[in-house]
Design a protein around this motif. Sequence first.
Motif, PDB file in Angstrom:
ATOM      1  N   THR A 181      -7.533 -15.266 -16.292  1.00 47.54           N
ATOM      2  CA  THR A 181      -6.320 -13.588 -15.289  1.00 47.54           C
ATOM      3  C   THR A 181      -5.292 -14.509 -14.832  1.00 47.54           C
ATOM      4  OG1 THR A 181      -7.907 -15.814 -13.058  1.00 47.54           O
ATOM      5  CG2 THR A 181      -9.517 -14.253 -14.163  1.00 47.54           C
ATOM      6  N   ARG A 182      -5.546 -14.172 -13.656  1.00 47.05           N
ATOM      7  CA  ARG A 182      -3.749 -13.858 -13.114  1.00 47.05           C
ATOM      8  C   ARG A 182      -3.904 -15.415 -12.204  1.00 47.05           C
ATOM      9  NH1 ARG A 182      -3.332 -11.102  -6.803  1.00 47.05           N
ATOM     10  NH2 ARG A 182      -5.421 -12.204  -6.597  1.00 47.05           N
ATOM     11  N   MET A 183      -4.857 -16.563 -11.920  1.00 44.80           N
ATOM     12  CA  MET A 183      -5.156 -17.256 -11.598  1.00 44.80           C
ATOM     13  C   MET A 183      -4.920 -18.176 -12.749  1.00 44.80           C
ATOM     14  SD  MET A 183      -7.823 -19.159  -9.455  1.00 44.80           S
ATOM     15  CE  MET A 183      -7.351 -18.372  -7.357  1.00 44.80           C
ATOM     16  N   GLY A 240     -11.751  -7.683   4.085  1.00 42.87           N
ATOM     17  CA  GLY A 240     -11.352  -8.875   5.023  1.00 42.87           C
ATOM     18  C   GLY A 240     -11.143  -9.934   4.121  1.00 42.87           C
ATOM     19  N   ASP A 241     -10.650 -11.083   5.624  1.00 39.55           N
ATOM     20  CA  ASP A 241     -10.659 -12.416   4.506  1.00 39.55           C
ATOM     21  C   ASP A 241     -12.205 -13.103   4.832  1.00 39.55           C
ATOM     22  OD1 ASP A 241      -9.819 -14.725   4.657  1.00 39.55           O
ATOM     23  OD2 ASP A 241      -8.685 -14.854   6.353  1.00 39.55           O
ATOM     24  N   VAL A 242     -12.359 -13.465   3.743  1.00 36.07           N
ATOM     25  CA  VAL A 242     -13.309 -14.316   4.157  1.00 36.07           C
ATOM     26  C   VAL A 242     -13.700 -15.267   4.307  1.00 36.07           C
ATOM     27  CG1 VAL A 242     -14.309 -13.279   1.899  1.00 36.07           C
ATOM     28  CG2 VAL A 242     -13.394 -15.311   1.750  1.00 36.07           C
ATOM     29  N   ASP A 281     -13.434  -7.782  -0.755  1.00 36.03           N
ATOM     30  CA  ASP A 281     -11.815  -8.268  -0.988  1.00 36.03           C
ATOM     31  C   ASP A 281     -11.053  -7.945  -0.355  1.00 36.03           C
ATOM     32  OD1 ASP A 281     -11.356  -9.195  -4.775  1.00 36.03           O
ATOM     33  OD2 ASP A 281      -9.420  -9.271  -3.367  1.00 36.03           O
ATOM     34  N   TYR A 282      -9.997  -9.484   0.133  1.00 32.72           N
ATOM     35  CA  TYR A 282      -8.631  -8.935   0.486  1.00 32.72           C
ATOM     36  C   TYR A 282      -7.285  -8.449   0.358  1.00 32.72           C
ATOM     37  CZ  TYR A 282      -6.735 -10.153   5.322  1.00 32.72           C
ATOM     38  OH  TYR A 282      -6.393 -10.332   6.179  1.00 32.72           O
ATOM     39  N   VAL A 304      -5.432  -9.751  -1.412  1.00 30.19           N
ATOM     40  CA  VAL A 304      -3.667 -10.696  -1.169  1.00 30.19           C
ATOM     41  C   VAL A 304      -3.317 -10.753  -3.187  1.00 30.19           C
ATOM     42  CG1 VAL A 304      -4.451 -11.269   0.791  1.00 30.19           C
ATOM     43  CG2 VAL A 304      -5.776 -12.848  -0.747  1.00 30.19           C
ATOM     44  N   ASN A 317     -10.651  -8.159  -7.962  1.00 28.93           N
ATOM     45  CA  ASN A 317      -9.322  -8.788  -9.411  1.00 28.93           C
ATOM     46  C   ASN A 317     -10.376  -9.338 -10.344  1.00 28.93           C
ATOM     47  OD1 ASN A 317      -6.935  -7.879  -9.401  1.00 28.93           O
ATOM     48  ND2 ASN A 317      -6.967  -8.801  -7.662  1.00 28.93           N
ATOM     49  N   ILE A 352     -11.944 -12.599 -12.029  1.00 28.65           N
ATOM     50  CA  ILE A 352     -13.807 -13.059 -12.279  1.00 28.65           C
ATOM     51  C   ILE A 352     -15.003 -12.337 -11.374  1.00 28.65           C
ATOM     52  CG2 ILE A 352     -15.808 -14.811 -12.204  1.00 28.65           C
ATOM     53  CD1 ILE A 352     -13.119 -16.541 -12.618  1.00 28.65           C
ATOM     54  N   TYR A 407      -6.589 -27.701  -3.428  1.00 28.50           N
ATOM     55  CA  TYR A 407      -7.365 -27.109  -3.911  1.00 28.50           C
ATOM     56  C   TYR A 407      -9.320 -27.994  -4.716  1.00 28.50           C
ATOM     57  CZ  TYR A 407      -9.008 -23.880  -7.418  1.00 28.50           C
ATOM     58  OH  TYR A 407      -9.775 -22.422  -8.897  1.00 28.50           O
ATOM     59  N   VAL A 448     -16.594 -15.232  -4.930  1.00 27.07           N
ATOM     60  CA  VAL A 448     -15.844 -16.213  -5.711  1.00 27.07           C
ATOM     61  C   VAL A 448     -14.147 -15.718  -5.603  1.00 27.07           C
ATOM     62  CG1 VAL A 448     -14.587 -14.531  -8.520  1.00 27.07           C
ATOM     63  CG2 VAL A 448     -16.961 -14.771  -7.493  1.00 27.07           C
ATOM     64  N   LYS A 489     -12.928 -27.195  -3.530  1.00 29.30           N
ATOM     65  CA  LYS A 489     -13.884 -26.849  -4.506  1.00 29.30           C
ATOM     66  C   LYS A 489     -14.448 -28.276  -4.589  1.00 29.30           C
ATOM     67  CE  LYS A 489     -12.285 -23.193  -6.038  1.00 29.30           C
ATOM     68  NZ  LYS A 489     -13.013 -21.862  -5.568  1.00 29.30           N
ATOM     69  N   PRO A 493     -15.825 -22.036 -13.187  1.00 34.85           N
ATOM     70  CA  PRO A 493     -14.942 -20.866 -14.114  1.00 34.85           C
ATOM     71  C   PRO A 493     -13.965 -21.329 -14.954  1.00 34.85           C
ATOM     72  CG  PRO A 493     -14.163 -19.973 -12.576  1.00 34.85           C
ATOM     73  CD  PRO A 493     -15.264 -21.493 -12.346  1.00 34.85           C
ATOM     74  N   ALA A 550     -11.352 -19.518 -17.145  1.00 38.07           N
ATOM     75  CA  ALA A 550     -11.262 -17.535 -17.791  1.00 38.07           C
ATOM     76  C   ALA A 550      -9.964 -17.301 -17.287  1.00 38.07           C
ATOM     77  CB  ALA A 550     -11.040 -16.225 -16.692  1.00 38.07           C
TER      78      ALA A 550
END
Length: 315
Positions: free
Chosen positions: A199-201, A72-74, A38-39, A41, A17, A19, A165, A100, A169, A195, A197
């Motif tokens: 996105t949904r975030m 899978g979950d990173v 990618d998980y 989620v 998804n 970025i 968060y 990412v 970060k 970044p 950008a």
Amino acid sequence: MAGHLAGRNIAVTGGGNGIGRATALLCAAEGANVVVADYGVTLDGRDPSSDVADGVVAEIRAAGGTAIAVAGDVGDMVVGQRIIDTAVENWGSIDGVVCVAGIVRERMLFNMGEDEFDDVVRVHLRGHFSLYRAASAVMRKQETGGSLVGFTSGAFVASTAQANYSAAKGGVVSLTRSAAFALRRYGINANCIAPVAMTRMADNVPFEMEAGGPEAIAPLAVYLLSDAARHITAQIYTCTGRRISVWNQPVEIRDMVAADGVSFTVDEIVRDLPDTIGHEEMPMFADLERRMKEMEERKASDAAAEPADGAGSQA
Ligand SMILES: NC(=O)c1ccc[n+]([C@@H]2O[C@H](COP(=O)([O-])OP(=O)(O)OC[C@H]3O[C@@H](n4cnc5c(N)ncnc54)[C@H](O)[C@@H]3O)[C@@H](O)[C@H]2O)c1
């Protein structure tokens, strides 16, 4: 395939998804073989699915590129290892990792639950550690070394409603700087992108952002993975798409030394600190005040534009 990453083997987490997807697609277009990890989620980390990673792999293959999905979950060390093993077992090496994947759980600090803190720190910070650890163990034995690219955020400096968060970060910055510091001798560079950008975030950000689409961030990630950036390490670059800026390196800027050469008493600190080393204003306080004022003005002008009760029916 020609390109800035011709023949390189790259893993991109969060590659399904936003970025991460844009980065995975551009890496492939630039000639890399890509592990799309990618998980699948939701924004807050629920309802995993393998569909999004599979979807991006299908897009890359349809465009003539080479890619493999890992869903899978990173935050799980076993998954981090599996992502790197997938590249090494299929293509012989891992040349670059781009971390990412991320989630958000917004809450004021005094209301934040233990899970909200732990989950966010786990996905972001362990999600970098799991990849950096597994990748660097392989890269240090490769003649060509490798590149680690972390994703931090301008919020690493501070955040009002996302202390979890921000802490994660900030951790990503320190982890990446430590990787850069320790691994340069093995030909491994490590840098962070902060970044901005659409996105949904970014949907819930309550103020206007200078931002383009997620595909506007991907070229910087590709640059940091490429031979052109092999000498670049321990950097943080903000990227809004149209603008890229570099952060300064944190250093001590003023000091004072105890008269006896050993230690200060509290009285000496009270007397001397304000006029010798003083303190540094946090620039974000001014930003916060400006944004609060803008929000209040917007609220007031929206309220003024809304017809009063019953006013609408007069027309
Ligand atoms: N969009 C912005 O403006 C912005 C600003 C600052 C920082 N960032 C950072 O950039 C990165 C990408 O953000 P985005 O806006 O593209 O987000 P996004 O929500 O569009 O994509 C994140 C992806 O990460 C995946 N993911 C989440 N948890 C995972 C896990 N445990 N294991 C594997 N995959 C997982 C999701 O399934 C999703 O596909 C994040 O690290 C984010 O914190 C984004």
